[in-house]
Design an enzyme around this catalytic site. Structure first.
Site, PDB file in Angstrom:
ATOM      1  N   SER A  55     140.921  88.683 102.457  1.00 20.99           N
ATOM      2  CA  SER A  55     140.762  87.267 102.807  1.00 20.99           C
ATOM      3  C   SER A  55     139.388  86.962 103.389  1.00 20.99           C
ATOM      4  CB  SER A  55     141.830  86.868 103.832  1.00 20.99           C
ATOM      5  OG  SER A  55     141.689  87.653 105.015  1.00 20.99           O
ATOM      6  N   HIS A  56     138.752  87.956 104.014  1.00 15.66           N
ATOM      7  CA  HIS A  56     137.455  87.742 104.658  1.00 15.66           C
ATOM      8  C   HIS A  56     136.325  88.512 103.961  1.00 15.66           C
ATOM      9  CE1 HIS A  56     139.983  86.025 107.709  1.00 15.66           C
ATOM     10  NE2 HIS A  56     138.934  85.641 108.400  1.00 15.66           N
ATOM     11  N   GLU A  80     146.371  80.671 106.320  1.00 11.36           N
ATOM     12  CA  GLU A  80     147.709  80.802 105.719  1.00 11.36           C
ATOM     13  C   GLU A  80     148.385  79.432 105.609  1.00 11.36           C
ATOM     14  OE1 GLU A  80     149.825  83.116 104.334  1.00 11.36           O
ATOM     15  OE2 GLU A  80     147.961  84.249 104.197  1.00 11.36           O
TER      16      GLU A  80
END
Lengths: 337, 337
Positions: free
Chosen positions: A47-48, A189
């Site tokens: 995600s990063h 999320e």
């Protein structure tokens, strides 16, 4: 046949570097960010990792971050270093600060690094991990646009604000790496659920009246639920005080969003403390930390903060990383544009 | 008619001092503990005020704490102070350390105080509040006998371990005082329910198999539930690393209990960081903190960490404290013995 979505760490770093520089980031600024992107993918935090590169490129183009910024360093006191990130990326500002922070903490026993005019620093534990790799205990704080309300209130006042602590193993890595936000769940999320029109669990977020909601779109107009109730607010507030008030950076209530192209640079902050464990503990640190880690690991099924990242990293170093195909497509489209 | 249970702060301090010295504590060691007891009662935290004095007296008598101890201070590095509490009370050791820590942090910008061979320090925020009163930002950590299990495990490995942050208001007090443990509830609450044979809520604690329990006696054989799940374990572990590994104190897994008369001195630790906010923030700290506090206070019903203690203190300074009659009886019985 090789899978084009499986990349080595060098390939990930190179891809990130090319995209960032093509967007207008200087090579000096792109390199630490590209290195962090590869390390983040290696640590299993997709995600990063590469997924953020299109946003970074877009932010360079729209001026939310200055790709050509030259961060500047000062020493206002014998054990304090400050860095003005000059609305550039956080990564080169942190790297510049750490070059002075590490030898200073080794000599003084403790030293602090306060960064302002900065930007989203990605995975905070990546940075504290660099301090642990240098044999220091590292503590880090970084603030974000406000999304958590005070106890008894409804309007966001502090961000999901993570803190991180990395304890050195004395052998070039972190024995324990704590890196956690103050909210029950990451805001990304909830944004993802809103985009996909999916309900969220009622413990994730609150509506504008401060009541639990399962509607992601309404949650984004309300506030994020703090982890552990008022204790999560306490953690978020600690981080806000350290990363913004103690650095002179912009408070989360006044910062522009980390996502989207509007509002100019967020000018948020980071604060790091580096400590020399041998000096504070009379030489007992390694023995104590080893006993603590062994006691925790000795239990069937037990795990320590940082274990997941370490396991992912070992796998990545041997076999490469299976990267997110959507992120890859977006970056390649950007490079071809 | 005056109520004998309503006492001024001076009377509380005097009573605590007399009991402690009669039990065998030196005047030098009893004074800071008596002062802290009065301040704790003023702050409305009766559980840690006079109610603790009989335990302290008992612990001096049985040797769990050395009432005559002379803590010793060292400076192993330019910005680090260490104190060996010599198995005496934590309070005089902290007071001794703060005398050097405060001017050092003012000059260096940041300084650390590591205390080992120590004891339960009472309310941690009392101590960080002293740093805020001196115009510094104070961060504190103190460890306790193990009662929280690692994620995925069942056996306690870290204590309910509080941390505290006190941010100075620039006017001799703390504008914000965060002081929170890593567990859902204080262990003393579970002990109280066990004594009274009352059930506990299922979210407070776990049985020896790691399952939620409503039986307080079984909970005491299991572990305390961390606040916010794995994030509470992260906070407890951060505190354990700072207060024990970074000081060379005894880990919670090896420490003797803070209650009862067995096991000798716990030899746990405290770690404090003191920072000069004007130096790290380029003079912007007060403005930033004020904006943050105002934004939070400006919401109907919202409150900040430390607000409850401040309100209690103002009331106590005007009207005295309505002290716990049972605690008073026990102390008077001790003095008459």
């Amino acid at each position: 046949m090789t899978d084009p979505n499986v990349m080595t760490l060098d390939e990930i770093e190179d891809l990130a570097f090319r995209a960032l520089t093509q967007a207008g980031t200087s090579a000096t600024n792109a390199r630490p960010l590209a290195k962090a992107t590869a390390a983040t993918e290696a640590n299993g935090i997709a995600s990063h990792g590469l997924a953020y590169i299109p946003t970074y490129c877009e932010h360079v183009r729209c001026g939310k971050v200055d790709g050509q910024a030259a961060p500047s360093v000062s020493r206002p006191a014998p054990s304090v270093i400050t860095v003005d990130a000059s609305t550039g990326f956080a990564h080169p500002a942190i790297e510049l600060g750490f070059k002075e922070l590490i030898p200073l903490a080794q000599a003084q026993g403790v030293a602090a690094l306060a960064i302002h005019n900065s930007y989203n620093c990605g995975v905070l534990g990546y940075h504290t991990g660099q301090l642990a790799a240098a044999g220091l205990l590292g503590i880090g704080f970084t603030n974000a646009p406000a999304s958590i309300a005070p106890v008894g209130g409804r309007r966001p006042a502090v961000g999901t604000n993570p803190f991180s602590l990395a304890a050195p193993d004395g052998d070039g890595a972190a024995a324990v790496l704590i890196d956690q936000s103050a909210s029950v769940i990451a805001k990304s999320e909830i944004m993802k659920h809103a985009r996909e029109n999916l309900p969220i669990p009622p413990e994730w977020a609150l509506d504008p009246d401060g009541q639990p909601t399962t509607n992601a779109a309404i949650a984004l107009k309300g506030s994020m639920a703090p982890s552990g109730g008022y204790k999560g607010v306490g953690v978020a507030l600690m981080v806000e005080i350290m990363a913004a008030a103690m650095t002179g950076a912009t408070l989360g209530i006044n910062a522009s969003p980390f996502s989207g192209t509007k509002g100019g640079p967020p000018k948020t902050g980071q604060f790091f403390l580096a400590l020399n464990p041998a000096l504070t503990s009379g030489g007992l640190f390694n023995e104590r930390l080893t006993s603590l880690v062994e006691e925790m690991r000795d239990q069937p099924g037990a795990r320590l903060p940082g274990d997941g990242r370490r396991a992912a990293r070992r796998r990545a170093e041997r076999k490469g990383v299976n990267v997110n195909p959507t992120a890859l497509e977006k970056i390649n489209a950007w490079l071809a544009s």
